[in-house]
Design a protein around this motif. Structure first.
Motif, short mmCIF file in Angstrom:
data_model
loop_
_atom_site.label_atom_id
_atom_site.label_comp_id
_atom_site.label_asym_id
_atom_site.label_seq_id
_atom_site.Cartn_x
_atom_site.Cartn_y
_atom_site.Cartn_z
N GLU B 160 36.36 -101.73 -44.08
CA GLU B 160 36.84 -102.51 -45.23
C GLU B 160 35.83 -102.51 -46.36
OE1 GLU B 160 40.64 -104.02 -44.73
OE2 GLU B 160 39.27 -104.37 -46.39
N ILE B 161 34.57 -102.71 -46.01
CA ILE B 161 33.52 -102.72 -47.03
C ILE B 161 33.45 -101.36 -47.72
CG2 ILE B 161 31.05 -102.93 -47.44
CD1 ILE B 161 30.92 -104.90 -45.17
N ILE B 162 33.53 -100.30 -46.91
CA ILE B 162 33.44 -98.95 -47.49
C ILE B 162 34.64 -98.68 -48.39
CG2 ILE B 162 33.53 -96.50 -46.87
CD1 ILE B 162 31.95 -97.28 -44.34
N PHE B 163 35.80 -99.19 -47.99
CA PHE B 163 37.00 -98.99 -48.80
C PHE B 163 36.88 -99.68 -50.15
CE2 PHE B 163 41.23 -97.74 -49.40
CZ PHE B 163 41.96 -98.78 -49.91
N ARG B 164 36.32 -100.90 -50.16
CA ARG B 164 36.21 -101.64 -51.40
C ARG B 164 35.13 -101.08 -52.32
NH1 ARG B 164 39.77 -105.84 -52.40
NH2 ARG B 164 41.16 -105.41 -50.68
N LEU B 165 33.97 -100.83 -51.75
CA LEU B 165 32.85 -100.47 -52.60
C LEU B 165 32.76 -98.98 -52.85
CD1 LEU B 165 30.09 -102.86 -51.28
CD2 LEU B 165 31.68 -103.15 -53.16
N GLY B 166 33.41 -98.19 -52.03
CA GLY B 166 33.32 -96.75 -52.20
C GLY B 166 34.41 -96.18 -53.09
N GLY B 167 35.30 -97.04 -53.59
CA GLY B 167 36.36 -96.52 -54.44
C GLY B 167 37.49 -95.89 -53.66
N GLY B 168 38.02 -96.59 -52.68
CA GLY B 168 39.20 -96.10 -51.98
C GLY B 168 38.92 -95.10 -50.89
N ILE B 169 37.69 -95.00 -50.43
CA ILE B 169 37.39 -94.07 -49.33
C ILE B 169 37.90 -94.67 -48.03
CG2 ILE B 169 35.53 -93.02 -48.01
CD1 ILE B 169 33.84 -93.08 -50.46
N GLN B 170 38.72 -93.91 -47.32
CA GLN B 170 39.16 -94.37 -46.01
C GLN B 170 38.01 -94.19 -45.03
OE1 GLN B 170 41.90 -95.79 -45.36
NE2 GLN B 170 43.18 -95.33 -47.12
N GLY B 171 37.47 -95.26 -44.55
CA GLY B 171 36.30 -95.17 -43.69
C GLY B 171 36.58 -94.43 -42.40
N ILE B 172 35.54 -93.86 -41.82
CA ILE B 172 35.69 -93.08 -40.60
C ILE B 172 35.19 -93.83 -39.40
CG2 ILE B 172 35.65 -90.76 -41.53
CD1 ILE B 172 32.57 -90.93 -41.07
N ALA B 173 34.91 -95.11 -39.55
CA ALA B 173 34.26 -95.82 -38.45
C ALA B 173 35.14 -95.88 -37.22
CB ALA B 173 33.89 -97.23 -38.89
N GLU B 174 36.44 -95.75 -37.39
CA GLU B 174 37.32 -95.80 -36.21
C GLU B 174 37.76 -94.40 -35.79
OE1 GLU B 174 40.20 -99.22 -36.26
OE2 GLU B 174 39.53 -99.18 -38.34
N SER B 175 37.20 -93.37 -36.35
CA SER B 175 37.66 -92.02 -36.03
C SER B 175 36.96 -91.50 -34.78
CB SER B 175 37.39 -91.08 -37.20
OG SER B 175 36.03 -91.04 -37.51
N LYS B 176 37.49 -90.42 -34.25
CA LYS B 176 36.96 -89.88 -32.99
C LYS B 176 36.59 -88.42 -33.16
CE LYS B 176 38.67 -93.30 -30.14
NZ LYS B 176 37.89 -94.36 -30.73
N ILE B 177 35.74 -87.95 -32.30
CA ILE B 177 35.36 -86.54 -32.29
C ILE B 177 35.68 -85.97 -30.91
CG2 ILE B 177 33.44 -84.92 -32.45
CD1 ILE B 177 32.10 -86.80 -34.36
N TYR B 178 36.47 -84.89 -30.91
CA TYR B 178 36.74 -84.17 -29.66
C TYR B 178 35.76 -83.02 -29.54
CZ TYR B 178 41.09 -86.74 -29.32
OH TYR B 178 42.02 -87.75 -29.21
#
Lengths: 268, 441
Positions: B160-178
């Motif tokens: 949420e913080i990244i989305f607000r302050l980064g100008g609409g960047i969808q944060g990757i904190a919940e993403s996964k790496i295979y």
């Protein structure tokens, strides 16, 4: 009759003349030769300048040292550039002679056959509405209350906090209230601006002003060049930077407007 | 007298009438060279209620790491924070945070409490420079009281913080790496959080599995595996088991989902020479795209337009990167020297990242590094320099991070970095780990 008449009674004494002529010619020739030798004989002088050691090669200078004319940087001083300046010329008033004036006959005025009666005298030309002055308008009241011209006229209409119209006191405040959003906009545009698209010979300090709106969902729209820098590659790279951006992030929740207008300058 | 007064009124009347029509918008005026510094963000420890200390520690660490990894913030060092950690908006004194030593421009704070086996987190994001209306974000999260869930809450708040302050960047904190790991003895597909935590196996095929690629919605993972010849396999994360894919014959490898998840591109040698094919997600509707002698492999789609594919081809000798339209036409050569492999197309469609040995051959120094190239202008930048063989780069869904495999630690491990090459972080330490793929979910 083999008479050899001695025609000549006196010997022509040609020897002294001959000697004099010979002397003159020899002297002249000598003078010519001497002059030639004296003027054109250069002892050991090298062409191509002062190269000791007798190399004789010409030194080539790099092309960049040749002083090409600088691209003319338009100065901001109103007196020194082509802008119309802050004043506007008064339209020249064509003097129409009073209706009962009699035209003075001038010398050459023969009776020219009058083809047609000239059309009715035109009305005095109305002064053209000044379009250029817009660029030089000193901006005031942008986003703020309407200029005081009308509010002091003693009329009673309420200019208070009207909703849905001009926002008084709130307008122009976006940057103060949501400075983090302005920072994010600036950061995003700067990240997407590829400077290698600009002509490398552009002098520094050139600016392109781009205006666009940010909708509620954060998408930019209505991108237009407000003021060109005069350099096409800079203008195009600025527009492309905006095209690359899908969204700036939704407008802050506390903001009630539907969109925000942004004037952004790209400086080389 | 009336007439002259009326004259004054008329323009004013016009103004009143047009009042509702003039929708006056607010203006922002700014420019490029006014400085683009990182946001200076202070993140003190959240106030921990009774009995929530262990969860609070996990929360704080995860939140800090997420904000640091985003590369957007200049995080205020915790030793600069005032000793009293604020837990509620009423406890915040903005002037303390705005002045040195913290000198912050934004503040994220809150509290975390456990009650009835449920953890509740309240978090706020305040604009320190704006004392009248400081609140940018105010959120409350509730979940079962486990470390796992607390980490998830921290990821959400960071996004949420990244989305607000980064100008609409969808944060990757919940993403996964295979990725592929050998720690069970076989090469199998594993999955982990984007920061390296929570590493879990996905497939249990007991054979050799390579090159996992997740679908854009995260519901399926495609891979190639050895089952009587190399075939493409699809694993459904929703069902928890492999699902059907047609057996094609020949050697089939390097599957890649299209940006909308409806098609798969892969390399198959069923016609003799490895060529690029596309099919739907069950292996039907097979279409062949390349037709030139020389191996063609490693396709990757342009996720923005779904109309282009970048691939590796050995048609001129050493492998080089090419792009082509999705019908196989308009083949463009992107690299012109060395040995280039493993392209990955950025989410915004602008960049290709790939592994390149620019000076290849006997006598050449021959380091394999990750490079990024602008598709339109073919300009490239080298991202890794620190030695080891760097391979298999993959873009994160925010277009700002890249995960890759590197052997610089002595063994193949997974590393992640920002797309400008900075903040290179090792994610795995156990076993040999390779071929990562960043999934949005």
């Amino acid at each position: 009759m083999a008479v050899r008449a001695e025609i000549f009674e006196e010997h022509e004494r040609w020897a002294p003349s001959l000697i004099a002529s010979t002397v003159l010619h020899v002297g002249l020739t000598a003078a010519i030769v001497f002059t030639g030798w004296a003027n054109f004989h250069h002892a050991g002088e090298n062409w191509g300048g002062d190269t000791s050691g007798g190399g004789g090669a010409m030194s080539a200078t790099l092309v960049s040292a040749i002083p090409l004319p600088h691209p003319v940087e338009e100065s901001q001083n109103v007196l020194a550039n082509d802008s119309k300046g802050l004043s506007q010329a008064q339209p020249t008033v064509k003097e129409t002679p009073p209706p009962d004036a009699i035209a003075i006959a001038d010398k050459k005025a023969k009776e020219k056959p009058q083809k047609k009666a000239p059309p009715a005298p035109r009305d005095q030309k109305k002064p053209k509405p000044v379009e250029e002055a817009r660029n030089n308008e000193i901006p005031y009241g942008e986003g703020g209350p309407v200029g005081s011209m009308y509010s002091n006229s003693g009329t009673n209409f309420a200019m208070g906090n009207t909703k849905g119209g001009i926002s008084v006191g709130q307008g122009g405040d976006f940057g103060n209230r949501y400075s983090y959003y302005v920072d994010a906009v600036r950061r995003k545009i700067t990240e997407n601006w590829l400077r290698y698209e600009i002509d490398p010979h552009t002098p520094p300090g050139k600016r392109t002003y781009i205006t666009f709106d940010i909708n509620r969902d954060g998408s930019p729209s209505n991108v237009r060049i407000e003021q060109s820098s005069g350099i096409p590659s800079l203008d195009i790279s600025a527009q492309r930077a905006l095209q690359r951006i899908d969204t700036f992030g939704p407008l802050p929740g506390g903001y009630s407007g539907n969109k925000v207008s942004v004037e952004f300058y790209f400086e080389r | 007298m009336h007439f002259s007064m009326l004259r004054k009124f008329v323009p004013a009347l016009f103004l009143i009438v047009s009042l509702p029509l003039i929708a006056q918008t607010d203006w922002i005026k700014t420019g490029t060279n006014l400085g683009v510094e990182k946001v200076r963000l202070a993140v003190p420890d959240f106030k921990a209620g009774q009995g929530s200390e262990s969860l609070a520690a996990a929360f704080d660490q995860t939140l800090w790491n997420d904000l640091y990894q985003s590369g957007l913030f200049d995080l205020v060092s915790k030793s600069f924070n005032p000793t009293q950690a604020p837990g509620q908006p009423s406890e915040v004194q903005l002037n303390v945070w705005a002045s040195p030593p913290p000198s912050a421009s934004m503040l994220a704070f809150g509290n975390i409490n456990v009650a009835n086996n449920e953890v509740t987190v309240q978090g706020w994001l305040y604009d320190v420079k704006n004392p009248q209306t400081p609140q940018v974000l105010g959120k409350q999260y509730k979940n079962g009281a486990t470390v796992e869930n607390t980490r998830l809450i921290a990821h959400k708040f960071a996004d949420e913080i990244i989305f607000r302050l980064g100008g609409g960047i969808q944060g990757i904190a919940e993403s996964k790496i295979y990725f592929i790991s050998t720690r069970t003895g076989h090469k199998e597909v594993w999955v982990m959080d984007y920061d390296g935590s929570n590493q879990k196996p996905v497939t249990h095929l007991g054979s050799i599995v390579l090159s996992p690629r997740a679908s854009p919605d995260g519901s399926r993972v495609a891979f190639s595996w050895m089952s009587n010849g190399w075939e493409i396999g699809i694993y459904s994360t929703e069902l928890g088991r492999p699902v059907n894919f047609a057996r094609l014959g020949g050697t089939n490898s390097a599957p890649a989902f299209s940006g909308d998840g409806t098609k798969l591109a892969f390399s198959s040698s069923r016609s003799g020479d490895p060529e690029i094919y596309t099919s739907d997600t069950t292996g039907g509707n097979l279409k062949r795209l390349t037709n030139v002698k020389g191996p063609d492999t490693s396709p990757t789609w342009n996720p923005k337009t779904n109309a282009q594919i970048a691939f590796v081809s050995g048609r001129t000798g050493l492998p080089q990167i090419y792009t082509m339209d999705v019908d196989g036409s308009n083949v463009v050569k992107m690299t012109d020297q060395g040995y280039a492999i493993s392209p990955s197309w950025s989410p915004n469609g602008q960049f290709l990242v790939f592994a390149w040995t620019r000076h290849y051959g006997p006598g050449a120094p021959g380091a394999q590094d990750i490079y990024i190239m602008d598709v339109a202008s073919h300009q490239w930048v080298q991202l890794t320099h620190d030695g080891g063989r760097n391979d298999f780069p993959s873009w994160a869904p925010d277009g700002r991070h890249i995960v890759f495999q590197s052997s610089r630690s002595g063994r193949e491990e997974i590393w992640s970095m920002l797309a400008d090459g900075s903040q290179q972080t090792q994610l795995t330490t156990n076993g040999t780990n390779s071929m990562p793929n960043w999934s949005a979910k």
